[in-house]
Scaffold this motif. Structure first.
Motif, mmCIF file in Angstrom:
data_model
loop_
_atom_site.group_PDB
_atom_site.id
_atom_site.type_symbol
_atom_site.label_atom_id
_atom_site.label_comp_id
_atom_site.label_asym_id
_atom_site.label_seq_id
_atom_site.Cartn_x
_atom_site.Cartn_y
_atom_site.Cartn_z
ATOM 1 N N HIS A 216 60.827 21.294 48.983
ATOM 2 C CA HIS A 216 61.630 22.410 48.493
ATOM 3 C C HIS A 216 62.855 22.564 49.390
ATOM 4 N N ARG A 217 63.937 22.872 48.802
ATOM 5 C CA ARG A 217 65.153 23.135 49.581
ATOM 6 C C ARG A 217 65.823 24.343 48.966
ATOM 7 N N SER A 218 65.910 25.427 49.732
ATOM 8 C CA SER A 218 66.448 26.672 49.183
ATOM 9 C C SER A 218 67.950 26.742 49.264
ATOM 10 N N ARG A 219 68.585 25.863 50.009
ATOM 11 C CA ARG A 219 70.040 25.915 50.111
ATOM 12 C C ARG A 219 70.649 24.624 49.647
ATOM 13 N N PHE B 15 56.686 30.428 49.637
ATOM 14 C CA PHE B 15 56.269 29.897 50.932
ATOM 15 C C PHE B 15 57.379 29.048 51.541
ATOM 16 N N PHE B 16 57.922 28.103 50.769
ATOM 17 C CA PHE B 16 58.954 27.222 51.311
ATOM 18 C C PHE B 16 60.264 27.965 51.580
ATOM 19 N N GLU B 17 60.593 28.928 50.755
ATOM 20 C CA GLU B 17 61.795 29.726 51.011
ATOM 21 C C GLU B 17 61.650 30.528 52.307
ATOM 22 N N LEU B 18 60.501 31.177 52.479
ATOM 23 C CA LEU B 18 60.253 31.943 53.704
ATOM 24 C C LEU B 18 60.204 31.032 54.927
#
Length: 187
Positions: free
Chosen positions: A184-187, A83-86
């Motif tokens: 969440h942090r994807s990068r 969810f957080f990545e999207l």
């Protein structure tokens, strides 16, 4: 990325638990079919697919449930991460449908993170508009098919409008409530 995946995960996450019809009803109340290509069958398909992929876990209907027995779903840890990545991907995406799905859930992130993502998107759509305008001299007679120069002008105007809208959204973020911290942090 798929807007429908983000929308389904986001609605289930917001409710804590929901069955397919509840997700459908919620998204239709947002008139999601008017601003995305998401249609009712794709909502149900996404719920089933996300469950198969273990992004959702099935929970039985409550013993006191009235009406037809429906399987409810909750996000798994993997579903929460997705969810957080999207969401982050959508908020930087120049595609209007994906971006719209991200805007629907942007308050699930912290305000500074949303600002970072929207600023990145703003730079992207501004650069796309500049690149499209720069291509115009490469095309011959604008009055001849396929009218490429006119199409370039159209798309440049679309991206310029997106840039203005994104800048306006950035300017108005201070009036919204956001999630504390960075879940969440994807990068």
């Amino acid at each position: 990325m798929s807007a429908v995946r983000l929308l389904v995960l986001g609605v289930i996450r917001a409710h804590g638990e929901a069955h397919g019809y509840a997700v459908h009803r919620e998204l239709m109340s947002w008139r999601v079919d008017t601003w995305t290509a998401v249609k009712p069958p794709s909502i149900y398909h996404a719920v089933k697919q996300l469950a198969r992929e273990q992004r959702l876990t099935a929970v039985g209907p409550p013993a006191s449930a009235r009406g037809p027995a429906r399987t409810g779903y909750r996000l798994t840890e993997v579903g929460e991460r997705e969810f957080f990545e999207l969401l982050e991907e959508a908020l930087r995406n120049p595609d209007i449908e994906e971006f719209g799905a991200g805007v629907a859930f942007m308050r699930q992130l912290s305000e500074p993170r949303v600002r970072d993502l929207l600023t990145e998107r703003l730079q992207t759509v501004e650069q796309i508009a500049i690149d499209l305008v720069a291509m115009k001299p490469q095309w011959p007679d604008a009055a001849q098919p396929p009218h490429a120069a006119h199409l370039l002008e159209l798309w440049a105007a679309v991206f310029q409008a997106q840039a203005r809208w994104t800048a306006d959204l950035l300017a108005g973020l201070g009036g919204l409530d956001f999630a504390p911290g960075l879940p969440h942090r994807s990068r």
